[in-house]
Design an enzyme around this catalytic site. Structure first.
Site, PDB file in Angstrom:
ATOM      1  N   ARG A  39       1.186  -1.000  -0.237  1.00  0.00           N
ATOM      2  CA  ARG A  39       0.215   0.063  -0.588  1.00  0.00           C
ATOM      3  C   ARG A  39       1.245   0.620   0.190  1.00  0.00           C
ATOM      4  NH1 ARG A  39      -6.085   0.270   2.889  1.00  0.00           N
ATOM      5  NH2 ARG A  39      -5.893  -1.094   1.515  1.00  0.00           N
ATOM      6  N   LYS A  75       2.072  -7.494   5.137  1.00  0.00           N
ATOM      7  CA  LYS A  75       1.428  -6.268   4.508  1.00  0.00           C
ATOM      8  C   LYS A  75       2.810  -5.557   4.418  1.00  0.00           C
ATOM      9  CE  LYS A  75      -2.301  -5.244   2.515  1.00  0.00           C
ATOM     10  NZ  LYS A  75      -3.160  -5.813   1.767  1.00  0.00           N
ATOM     11  N   PRO A 113       1.047  -5.719  -5.391  1.00  0.00           N
ATOM     12  CA  PRO A 113      -0.517  -4.681  -5.032  1.00  0.00           C
ATOM     13  C   PRO A 113      -0.881  -4.615  -4.631  1.00  0.00           C
ATOM     14  CG  PRO A 113      -0.636  -5.253  -7.808  1.00  0.00           C
ATOM     15  CD  PRO A 113      -0.448  -7.123  -6.215  1.00  0.00           C
ATOM     16  N   GLY A 179     -17.780   2.982  -3.300  1.00  0.00           N
ATOM     17  CA  GLY A 179     -15.910   2.887  -4.270  1.00  0.00           C
ATOM     18  C   GLY A 179     -16.094   2.129  -5.243  1.00  0.00           C
ATOM     19  N   VAL A 183     -12.046  -1.959  -8.183  1.00  0.00           N
ATOM     20  CA  VAL A 183     -12.416  -3.500  -8.141  1.00  0.00           C
ATOM     21  C   VAL A 183     -14.331  -2.956  -8.346  1.00  0.00           C
ATOM     22  CG1 VAL A 183     -13.456  -4.854  -6.363  1.00  0.00           C
ATOM     23  CG2 VAL A 183     -11.386  -4.551  -6.302  1.00  0.00           C
ATOM     24  N   ALA A 249     -13.713  -4.086   0.509  1.00  0.00           N
ATOM     25  CA  ALA A 249     -12.916  -2.940   0.985  1.00  0.00           C
ATOM     26  C   ALA A 249     -12.856  -4.146   2.198  1.00  0.00           C
ATOM     27  CB  ALA A 249     -13.517  -1.612   1.563  1.00  0.00           C
TER      28      ALA A 249
END
Length: 342
Positions: A39, A75, A113, A179, A183, A249
């Site tokens: 991220r 992560k 990603p 959003g 996606v 999400a």
């Protein structure tokens, strides 16, 4: 940050090129090498970036475990200060800094990603670290994970619709997608093609062109049959009106207590680490396990069965869907550890 310390390994360093804090957080390797995305975004402080990495890494442990993947959870976060513009040169330097950090994990953390990064960035990172996935197909990878992520969410929506309405069909259902990124836009298009009445919300209003729209402020209280959170986390809780909440999400709930509040309000929430696992399932089964596209996508579609199991157990036991999904993941983690708990 996220409660008692439970992560196996966390490294934060100041990037020597970029001057930006970069973090790799490994929550668990019980099931295998930790896997999770990178991220790159802005944060008020580096501590906020670290806290995000810890939460997201934990979520990846449960996402991979529930999906039955032989990988743990990790992560990476590149925490650009909110006062610093993300210029192309800063971005490249920060990715290089993170790539060198990832290389020190020597394959015990596999990166891909996430928000702010994409397949082309993975090509660049490969010059610093070997264990990077989701490269473009022209470079031997599987490309963007958006499509399999969306396919998995659609499978979860169908399973949720069956539990709530008695039919998996989205035809005639009012679905709010919050959003409209890579996606969310795929979900909106697929749902509309299947006959749903799609309502879109996004801070970038141009992404909603062609759809009925509602303002982001108050969108979670909009009347609908299905609410699809496909943007930021920490937003789902009291006030939701849709009887079914399913989306990709991460960390959707305002707090874990919101799971009980939703249940008590008669709302079925499919945990995000169950519904949103399609991308990691497809990528890792293709690139790490060598499955062909059809077999990998079949694994993605199997998310529907996992959702059915979680919803049925929550109904039978009078518990929350969060508790049952966590129990499913914990069972697999404990089996891998011979009964030891983290």
């Amino acid at each position: 940050m996220v409660g008692p310390w439970e992560h196996e390994e966390v490294v934060t360093r100041l990037g020597p090129r970029s001057g930006v804090p970069v973090t790799v957080a490994v929550h668990s390797r019980r099931l295998g090498p930790a896997a999770g995305g990178i991220r790159l975004t802005q944060y008020p402080t580096w501590q906020d970036g670290l806290a995000d990495a810890l939460r997201l890494a934990r979520g990846m442990t449960y996402k991979n475990a529930v999906a039955g993947l032989p990988f743990g959870g990790g992560k990476s976060v590149i925490a650009v200060p909110s006062t610093v513009p993300v210029t192309p040169s800063l971005r490249a330097d920060a990715l290089a800094d993170l790539g060198e950090l990832i290389a020190t994990f020597d394959g015990s953390y596999l990166a891909g990603p996430d928000i702010g990064t994409g397949p082309d960035d993975m090509v660049y990172l490969r010059s610093f670290a070997r264990h990077v996935f989701c490269l473009p197909e022209s470079h031997g990878g599987t490309g963007p994970s958006s499509l399999p992520t969306a396919r998995g969410v659609l499978a979860a929506i169908r399973a949720g619709l069956t539990a709530v309405f008695g039919s998996p069909s989205v035809s005639g259902r009012r679905v709010v997608v919050v959003g409209m990124g890579s996606v969310g836009s795929l979900l909106a298009s697929s749902l509309r093609s299947a006959g749903a009445s799609v309502v879109a919300a996004d801070l970038i209003e141009s992404r909603c062109a062609g759809y009925e729209t509602v303002p982001v402020a108050g969108v979670y209280e909009t009347d609908a049959d299905v609410l699809v959170p496909a943007a930021v986390g920490g937003v789902v809780g009291a006030g939701v009106r849709a009887p079914l909440v399913v989306g990709p999400a991460n960390n959707q709930l305002r707090s874990d207590d919101a799971a009980a509040a939703l249940r008590d309000a008669g709302i079925v929430w499919v945990p995000d680490f169950v519904a949103g696992a399609g991308g990691v399932i497809y990528t890792l089964t293709r690139e790490a396990e060598g499955l062909d596209p059809e077999a990998a996508m079949a694994r993605v579609e199997a998310i529907a069965g996992t959702v059915e199991t979680v919803l049925a157990k929550a109904a039978a036991n009078g518990t929350t869907t969060l508790a049952e999904a966590v129990a499913l993941a914990d069972g697999r983690l404990n089996d891998a550890a011979g009964g030891r708990r983290s």
